[in-house]
Scaffold this active site. Sequence first.
Site, PDB file in Angstrom:
ATOM      1  CB  CYS A   2      -5.979  12.645   2.806  1.00 48.43           C
ATOM      2  SG  CYS A   2      -7.060  11.706   1.751  1.00 48.43           S
ATOM      3  NE  ARG A  27      -2.543  11.192   7.844  1.00 48.16           N
ATOM      4  CZ  ARG A  27      -3.358  11.311   8.880  1.00 48.16           C
ATOM      5  NH1 ARG A  27      -2.857  11.482  10.076  1.00 48.16           N
ATOM      6  NH2 ARG A  27      -4.651  11.274   8.724  1.00 48.16           N
ATOM      7  CD1 TRP A  71      -3.803   5.956   0.284  1.00 47.01           C
ATOM      8  CD2 TRP A  71      -6.005   5.700   0.586  1.00 47.01           C
ATOM      9  NE1 TRP A  71      -4.070   4.613   0.347  1.00 47.01           N
ATOM     10  CE2 TRP A  71      -5.412   4.428   0.528  1.00 47.01           C
ATOM     11  CE3 TRP A  71      -7.391   5.777   0.773  1.00 47.01           C
ATOM     12  CZ2 TRP A  71      -6.135   3.250   0.654  1.00 47.01           C
ATOM     13  CZ3 TRP A  71      -8.114   4.611   0.896  1.00 47.01           C
ATOM     14  CH2 TRP A  71      -7.481   3.360   0.839  1.00 47.01           C
ATOM     15  CG  ASN A  97      -7.411  14.358   5.758  1.00 45.07           C
ATOM     16  OD1 ASN A  97      -6.938  14.457   4.641  1.00 45.07           O
ATOM     17  ND2 ASN A  97      -6.698  14.180   6.855  1.00 45.07           N
ATOM     18  N   GLY A  98     -11.390  12.963   4.551  1.00 50.51           N
ATOM     19  CA  GLY A  98     -12.713  12.443   4.887  1.00 50.51           C
ATOM     20  C   GLY A  98     -13.503  12.191   3.617  1.00 50.51           C
ATOM     21  CD  GLU A 467       0.853  -8.170  12.935  1.00 46.01           C
ATOM     22  OE1 GLU A 467      -0.335  -8.120  12.562  1.00 46.01           O
ATOM     23  OE2 GLU A 467       1.646  -7.228  12.765  1.00 46.01           O
ATOM     24  CE  LYS A 471       2.996  -5.832   9.990  1.00 47.71           C
ATOM     25  NZ  LYS A 471       2.166  -5.228  10.975  1.00 47.71           N
ATOM     26  CD  GLU A 474       0.638  -4.352   6.946  1.00 49.37           C
ATOM     27  OE1 GLU A 474       0.111  -3.272   7.198  1.00 49.37           O
ATOM     28  OE2 GLU A 474       1.306  -4.993   7.800  1.00 49.37           O
ATOM     29  CG  HIS A 490     -10.471 -28.634   8.095  1.00 46.39           C
ATOM     30  ND1 HIS A 490     -11.157 -29.826   8.073  1.00 46.39           N
ATOM     31  CD2 HIS A 490      -9.919 -28.556   9.329  1.00 46.39           C
ATOM     32  CE1 HIS A 490     -11.041 -30.429   9.240  1.00 46.39           C
ATOM     33  NE2 HIS A 490     -10.275 -29.677  10.023  1.00 46.39           N
ATOM     34  CE  LYS A 589       1.563   3.593  11.728  1.00 46.63           C
ATOM     35  NZ  LYS A 589       2.059   2.231  11.801  1.00 46.63           N
TER      36      LYS A 589
END
Length: 594
Positions: A2, A27, A71, A97-98, A467, A471, A474, A490, A589
């Site tokens: 948030c 964010r 969020w 926030n939190g 990575e 990417k 996402e 495997h 973010k």
Amino acid sequence: MCGIVGYIGERQAQPILLNCLGRLEYRGYDSCGIAVLSSGIEVYKDAIRVEALAKVAPQLGGTVGVGHTRWATHGEPSQLNAHPHCDCSGNIAVVHNGVVTNSQSLKKQLTSEGHNFVSETDTEAIPHLIEKYYDGNLEEAVEAALRDVDGSYAIIVLAAGEPRLVAARKDSPLIIGIGDRENFIASDVPAILDYTNRVIYLEDGDIGVITKDNIKVRRNGTEVDRKEHEILWSIEDAQKGGYEHFMLKEIHEQPRVIRDTLGEWVSIGEPAVDLAVMMRTGLEALLLLACGTSYHAALIGKYIVEELVGIPVRVELASEFNYSGQTLVKTGAIVITQSGETADTLKAVKRLKEVGCQVLAITNVVGSTASRIADQTVYTRAGPEICVAATKSFIAQLMVLYWLVMSYSKAEARRLASLLTELRHLPSKVQQVLDNEDTILECANYLSRYENMLFIGRGINFPVALEGALKLKEISYIHAEGYAAGELKHGPFALLGGDTPVVAILAHDNTYEAMLTNIKEVKARKSPLVALAEEGDEAIGELADFVITVPRVDAIFSPVVNSVALQLLAYYIAKQRDCPIDFPRNLAKSVTVE
Ligand code: G6P
């Protein structure tokens, strides 16, 4: 997660709040809202984008206000759950926030005392608590309310008849922006860069009381001094600068980011920080901790340290490390976090500090919590990264790791000198990858119709495969997995076939031949194969369906050129699929909750 903002000054608050919220969109959020103090408190909020809110909100006249991008954690994204939240009288509005971890018991208690809750959020307990304690002094009421709150918070409180804002933080970032006859509060620097670059970082336990001409910070009832910082980021850094997306701009900034991050260290040959402080007598192992993309930088760091320093390195996801039963030995730890605010990473730092570990933080945000609680900090010079998916901050983290390790390395002088020369040339090597954009775009068009993909690599390029896959998933929502190439047999072999392309990442090191064998195995199972290979690699041309060439570098630097190519690949696949590249659904973010 948030984002929160507050404004108090002489201008109309509403357009300023909306502009600041727009700057916080990166964010990640699913709803937003504002409250402005006019004759009383007026609130407008909904589960919509900031741009839509700006269009539909009525003019809320007033020069003091707060805003929020939410969020969802407690309760679905909806108009009722969006912030600001108010008390029963509507005279107190709070953005938060939190997470209030004891919200259920607070709600029960407050309800029994006659407070009426309208949302499913944990936050709503806060305005009701403030209402309960308010007897004419807002800051004392906030202080009393927060004594009852468990969990994390950055809050801004607006109250009817009070020409000031009260802000407080615990385990969630909050800054005050200093203007001329106006002041700002925000969870993040880019929110207020349009208006000021002078900031004060609040610390855990601080309560800030802000009027248009005055900023007062107190903790435990006593006024404290908090230093003013000048932010060197400019608003242009936080704008698209002609690119279609922040992500593309940030990918293209990477040659500059490498130069800036290495900065003067490379030209004068000075260590970035004294790694020897951490490697002090008796230190035989190093712990690297991070989350998300930063974790992949840490995994690459393990290969670099083990090759150039020769000590064992343990790499841990901070979120897992916090729940492992292991005894924490006294060791040196490097934590990597672009935001400096990731809750899991900060929790790990605190645990390490409690047992006397030396902690070095690598972060992109000056004044971030990580930088303040670690023993030493090295800043990456990526500038503000707005796209949720990390690109330039990741490459900057690698630069810091290379330089830290090289400045401490006991490797042979000739090898180090040659690496140093290569390091100086990395910006132009990365530029060559960027100049190959058309080929990558063509490859992206070829891959964009698939729904599953595997990325494989070995050695130092195994984390690059992780990575590359991260990417892609996402930003394009394609299901992608990164695998150590030797592990394909495997399990993932069962997935191979015409519908599952494989992206193979090669480097000219001791893994090359084994990678060729793995590639042949993949081809035998009819998966479309894309290879990332060095220029001049003829063997791969005969095996792969599509080759993206990258410039030749020492294998230790191959993660840099390979990752940049994979960033562009993910970008163009997502663009082809018309995805909201900069702000993918459900992602944030800065992940300030566990
Ligand atoms: C979020 C971001 C990622 C980032 C991760 C770790 O998931 O979207 O880009 O890699 O958090 O963040 P940190 O700030 O600790 O590097």
